[in-house]
Structures are given as structure tokens and as C-alpha cells.
Scaffold this active site. Structure first.
Site, PDB file in Angstrom:
ATOM      1  N   GLY A 184       0.831  -1.205   0.000  1.00 55.01           N
ATOM      2  CA  GLY A 184       0.000   0.000   0.000  1.00 55.01           C
ATOM      3  C   GLY A 184       0.860   1.247   0.000  1.00 55.01           C
ATOM      4  N   ARG A 438       0.393  23.376   1.803  1.00 56.98           N
ATOM      5  CA  ARG A 438      -0.864  23.984   1.358  1.00 56.98           C
ATOM      6  C   ARG A 438      -1.806  22.820   1.086  1.00 56.98           C
ATOM      7  NH1 ARG A 438      -2.802  24.751  -3.960  1.00 56.98           N
ATOM      8  NH2 ARG A 438      -4.765  25.912  -3.848  1.00 56.98           N
ATOM      9  N   ASP A 440      -4.253  19.974   0.085  1.00 55.19           N
ATOM     10  CA  ASP A 440      -4.872  19.468  -1.138  1.00 55.19           C
ATOM     11  C   ASP A 440      -6.195  18.766  -0.835  1.00 55.19           C
ATOM     12  OD1 ASP A 440      -4.335  16.319  -0.998  1.00 55.19           O
ATOM     13  OD2 ASP A 440      -2.533  17.342  -0.312  1.00 55.19           O
ATOM     14  N   GLU A 495       5.657  17.908  -3.601  1.00 53.75           N
ATOM     15  CA  GLU A 495       4.685  17.770  -4.674  1.00 53.75           C
ATOM     16  C   GLU A 495       4.277  19.169  -5.117  1.00 53.75           C
ATOM     17  OE1 GLU A 495       1.353  15.402  -3.551  1.00 53.75           O
ATOM     18  OE2 GLU A 495       2.466  13.519  -3.571  1.00 53.75           O
TER      19      GLU A 495
END
Length: 597
Positions: A184, A438, A440, A495
Site C-alpha cells: 500500500g 498547502r 490538497d 509535490e
């Protein structure tokens, strides 16, 4: 939640609000008691209703019941306001602690082996229909374990986490397992000043930093970016296959402060010393006594305390211990005195409400900020945490400011806005495990391109700043900007924002998109090891990022072991560093660059 037997006086309380909190969780409140009388007293401090302090005489059933109830409350409480800490005095405990959100489990010994957990202190995976395995650890954030030993009674101690879930000063007397199971997905993580006697199973962990630790067995597997800095027994350098970046020593370190109880029963806060060119733990054979401060020198704050009250205590020269909860601040907390310690217990949140910063630190020696979460508020802040004033030039080489396990969040539990999360102006600052995020995902109405607005995660203006474990994600412009000279980063994970609505809305002065890691054109010297930048543009629009890393091309600006990855979605990243690397666009792919220039 509290232990049920007040006769042991393991901790003190109570306010009307805390009594209500306990009743809501099905546990009775305890009577109020006095505060500590002096630096050498063994009287238990009042840490409030969400801190549980145990000693070996406590019935194991009582401890296990509390751990189970906290986990049941926090397992899925990702955007909630509850915070907890469970603390163990020296001795042996046979318990199985599963950690949910905003939960810290820590030992109160002077040495990790003073607190022996026979069982587990673990984090398990969560159901995830988007993972092929049906389980993942991609959102296992905001929890920690510190300063104890674990002897697993199962086959391993599972610690399946992603960002903002540190393991510090821990001795795993067996196998450590870092994935949720069955392959996973997992996106961690951070270990420091720890020892693992058995093998460490990395499994599906996409990236990981291990710093100043000892591995007694193999580190198995790796996905994109596993970094080892000053780790005895670390795997050999192999990037990109296997994806190991190995530094024999860490250039300059200072471990996080921690709470402990001394031999006389007095409560103290350890303040580990500065070290250079280190490898292995601070507490192994031959380790000396760690410098410490009496807890009586700290203002033990509660979430009901105002920013004005806390600042009054800081201005008097007191240190600050933040007990669990959310601190709504109408003005910034201000640290003005050298060597001030600000230590969070149980992942407390600082939440500005008026557009001011959460925390401002003067350009003074030796300030230590550790173990806090900073939530942007609905009124836009120019900055959330500022270290030093602009144009600070004072040397702090012998006694730097340090930020450790300091996590930022823009949106999620509420609408948040901030231009920049962290600005570092002071020279020689140590950054040690930062996640600037930030959001998502979060509560309805708190996430969106024009909702949780945030330009840049981290700006470093000071010279000679060193960062270990810099996680910066989803900001709308550059994620990280480095303006100072002689900066060093050991491990970087980022990311890009998921949600640019169009290419026109996401263009920088240098082309399509905004680079994640930006070294300013004037910088003459900079070095970074183990960088990963990933794309997942999920708006169904072809969005391109021209370069993941932008930096002046000169001999003194060097990068080692950088990689870009197309995770999913549309568009992608055209180059890894400046003109180097290959496109990762349109479908899964990676682009490693071993050395640049």
C-alpha cells in the site's frame, strides 16, 4: 481522557472546559491541584486534561484502555482540534499503543532505554480505494514517538506514516516496518537519533530521511529517494538504483529538546548540545549527561491563554511549554531572549486570527522551537513564522536558532491564507524536519485555488543555513526559495500544486509553471542532497512545469541525487534541474540526475 485513579497523582488539572472534554470521552474529571513549587520539586505539573502521565505501578489495563480510547477518537480525526500526549515514566510497560492523528507517545527517562515498551508503539494503514492494495499511509500525518525503547511482541513494530510523523530518540529492539502492508502507498518520513536492532523494511515508502542513527540490520527496498545522513550501518550510496543517498556524517546538528523526570523525581527539559560532523545516536555508549533546564523555568501554557499572556511570560525571560490544543492568536508570539525554548507537547496548533504571524523570533542566539503545528487563519498573513529580522547578519555559528518538527498548514480544518509560511533571516539556523503544506484536501469549503491561497512555503534569506528533512508541498508559486549563501539541504520532498486551473494561471517569470526548489541567481555557494519533486495536476488540463529545480549554473552550486516523478493526472515536469533531465509528462515516469552541474 484520564487515568481513573487520582490517588497516584500522575498529573494535575482541572478547568470546567477540561472536565467537559473528559466527560465527552466517557472518563470522569479529576479534582484540581497545585502547580509545581520549584525547580527541584517532584510535584506533578498541570499539563491539562489531554496529557496522561503513567508510572510502572499503574495497572496495565488502565493504560491500555486510555490508549485505545484515544486511538478510537483520533484514528480518523484528521481535521479535528483534539490533541493528546501519553507520557511514560521510567520502567517497563506491556502495552500496544496505536497512534492516530495529533497523538504523541513519549518516554520520560534520561535515556531511551529507561522506558521499555513491550508490545508496540505503532501506526497502521488506512483503507484507501485508490491504492491497489486497498490500504495506504498517504494521509498518516501529525503524530510522533520519542525517547523510549520498544520490544515488539509481534513480528515487527509498524510505523506506517507519511509527513509530519517523526520518530526521535527511539530504540527499536527488533524489526521496524515502515509501510502499511501489501505494498500500500506511503509517503514518509523521518527518523533521527534512533537505533534499530533488526532489519528496517522500507517497503513502499516513496522517500525517507534517516539522520544520526544506527541500523543493526539491513534497510530493505526503496522507491525513489531514501537519504541517510550520519547513520551507522546505512546502506551504501547507490542512487538511483537502489535509490540511496548516503552521507557518512551530518555537518552540524542539535537534537530536539525533550521532557524528562530526573532521578529525584524533578521535571526537566533536556537541551542537547550542538554537534559537528556526527554519526550515530547521541545516547549510545559513552554519551555524557545532556544539559537540561528545570520545568519551573517554563510557562506551561494552555489553549485558553491569550497571546498577550504568553508574550508577557516570554518577555520575562521564561521558556514556553505548549500543552495540547489549538491556540487562537490575535497577535504573534514574540521570542526576544537568547536561548529561549518553545516546546510543544502533543502537537499543539498555533492559529493566527487577525493576519499577523503566529511566531516571530528575534535575531538572537540559541532559540529552539520544537513540536508545533501552525495553521493559517482566514485573514491572510504575510508570514506565519519569521526567524530574525530582514537583513540579519549576526553570526550564530556557535549557538544557532533551531526549528524542529515545526509543521505548517494552509487550509484543511478551516480556510487559511498566507503569502509565505516560513521566512528564515538569521544566519546559521538549523531546520530539522519541516512540513509546509498547502492543503490538497480538507473540510468542505477550505480547499481551492482561490480559497486556501499560499504563495511560497519556505524562504531562506540567511547565510549558512542547514536544513534536514525539508518537505514543502502544493504552494502556488515557488515552493522553496533560497537567497542565502552557503545553504545546505539534506533531503527535500515536494509535490507541486495539484490544482492550477490553467497554464496561464501558473506561469513564473522564467516560463511555464514555478520551480519547486529555487536558488536565487546571485547565490555563489549552495549544496543539496537527495531531492524529489513530483507532479499530479488533477484538473484535467495539460499543465507543464518547465523545471523542478532552478539554480545558477556555477561550480559552487551543487546538487546530488535529484529526481522528478510523474505521479498521475495531466501534463508534468519537463526538466529536473535547469536543462538537465528528461520529461516526465503524460504517464508515469522518473527522471533522476545524479550530479549537477
Amino acid at each position: 481522557m484520564r487515568p481513573l485513579d487520582p490517588s497516584r497523582r500522575r498529573f494535575l488539572t482541572v478547568t470546567a472546559a477540561s472536565a467537559a472534554s473528559l466527560t465527552a470521552l466517557g472518563l470522569p474529571a479529576l479534582p484540581a491541584a497545585a502547580s509545581p513549587a520549584g525547580p527541584d520539586t517532584a510535584v506533578e505539573p498541570d499539563f491539562g486534561p489531554n496529557v496522561f502521565v503513567y508510572d510502572p505501578s499503574t495497572p496495565v489495563e488502565e493504560i491500555q484502555s486510555t490508549l485505545d480510547r484515544i486511538f478510537a477518537a483520533q484514528e480518523h480525526n484528521e481535521m479535528g482540534a483534539d490533541r493528546y500526549a501519553v507520557l511514560f515514566k521510567p520502567g517497563r510497560y506491556e502495552v500496544n499503543a496505536k497512534l492516530g492523528y495529533y497523538t504523541t507517545v513519549a518516554g520520560l527517562g534520561a535515556h531511551p532505554d529507561d522506558v521499555e515498551i513491550h508490545g508496540a508503539v505503532r501506526v497502521v494503514g488506512q483503507p484507501d480505494p485508490n491504492s491497489p492494495a486497498g490500504i495506504s499511509a498517504l494521509t498518516n500525518f501529525w503524530r510522533s514517538v520519542e525517547n523510549l525503547a520498544v520490544t515488539p511482541t509481534d513480528w515487527s513494530n509498524q510505523w506506517a506514516v507519511s509527513q509530519a510523523s517523526p520518530m526521535r530518540r527511539v530504540h527499536i529492539k527488533g524489526i521496524l516496518w515502515l509501510e502499511p502492508g501489501n505494498g500500500g502507498y506511503s509517503s514518509g518520513g523521518y527518523i533521527a537519533d534512533s537505533k534499530v536492532d533488526g532489519i528496517t523494511i522500507n517497503g513502499s515508502q516513496q522517500q525517507w530521511l534517516t539522520r544520526d542513527s544506527e541500523l543493526g540490520g539491513d534497510w530493505t527496498n526503496g522507491v525513489w529517494n531514501q537519504v541517510f545522513s550520519g547513520v551507522l550501518g546505512a546502506p551504501a550510496q547507490g542512487f538511483p538504483n537502489p535509490p540511496y543517498t548516503t552521507l557518512a556524517t551530518s555537518p552540524v546538528t542539535r537534537e530536539k529538546p525533550y521532557l524528562f523526570v530526573d532521578a529525584a523525581g524533578g521535571w526537566r527539559v533536556a537541551v542537547p548540545a550542538l554537534r559537528h560532523d556526527t554519526a550515530g545516536t547521541t545516547w549510545g555508549a559513552g554519551a555524557g549527561t545532556v544539559p537540561s533546564l528545570p520545568l519551573a523555568d517554563f510557562f506551561v501554557a494552555k489553549p485558553t491563554d491569550s497571546a498577550t499572556r504568553i508574550n508577557q511570560e516570554l518577555s520575562r525571560g521564561r521558556h514556553l511549554l505548549l500543552t495540547p490544543g489549538v491556540y487562537h492568536l490575535d497577535r504573534a508570539l514574540r521570542v526576544k531572549h537568547p536561548d529561549t525554548v518553545v516546546l510543544g507537547l502533543g502537537m499543539p496548533s498555533l492559529a493566527p486570527t487577525t493576519g499577523d504571524a503566529a511566531l516571530r523570533i528575534e535575531d538572537v542566539d540559541g532559540v529552539r522551537i520544537a513540536g508545533v503545528l501552525v495553521d493559517a487563519g482566514p485573514v491572510e498573513s504575510e508570514v506565519l513564522v519569521e526567524v530574525g529580522r530582514p537583513h540579519s547578519h549576526r553570526s550564530h555559528a556557535d549557538n544557532p536558532i533551531s526549528l524542529q518538527d515545526v509543521f505548517f498548514r494552509i487550509g484543511g480544518p478551516n480556510v487559511g491564507k498566507a503569502v509565505t509560511s516560513l521566512v528564515v533571516n538569521s544566519r546559521h539556523t538549523l531546520i530539522d524536519n519541516i512540513w509546509a503544506w498547502r492543503g490538497d484536501h480538507g473540510k468542505a469549503g477550505t480547499i481551492g485555488w482561490s480559497v486556501n491561497t499560499a504563495g511560497t512555503g519556505v524562504i531562506v534569506n540567511g547565510d549558512d543555513v542547514t536544513a534536514y528533512g525539508l518537505f514543502v508541498e502544493h504552494y502556488q508559486r515557488w515552493q522553496t526559495v533560497w537567497n542565502g549563501e552557503r545553504g545546505r539541504t539534506v533531503f527535500y520532498q515536494s509535490e507541486l500544486p495539484y490544482d492550477p486551473p490553467s497554464q496561464a494561471a501558473w506561469r513564473s517569470p522564467t516560463g511555464n509553471g514555478w520551480a519547486s526548489y529555487k536558488v536565487a541567481p546571485h547565490v555563489r555557494e549552495h549544496e543539496a542532497w537527495g531531492l524529489g519533486v513530483y507532479s499530479y495536476f488533477n484538473q484535467g488540463v495539460d499543465i507543464r512545469c518547465a523545471r523542478a529545480i532552478e539554480a545558477p549554473r556555477r561550480a559552487g552550486v551543487r546538487f546530488h541525487d535529484a529526481i522528478t516523478v510523474f505521479l498521475d493526472g495531466s501534463g508534468g515536469i519537463e526538466r529536473t534541474i535547469n536543462e538537465a533531465g528528461t520529461p516526465v509528462v503524460g504517464s508515469y515516469g522518473t527522471s533522476p540526475v545524479v550530479s549537477y552541474p
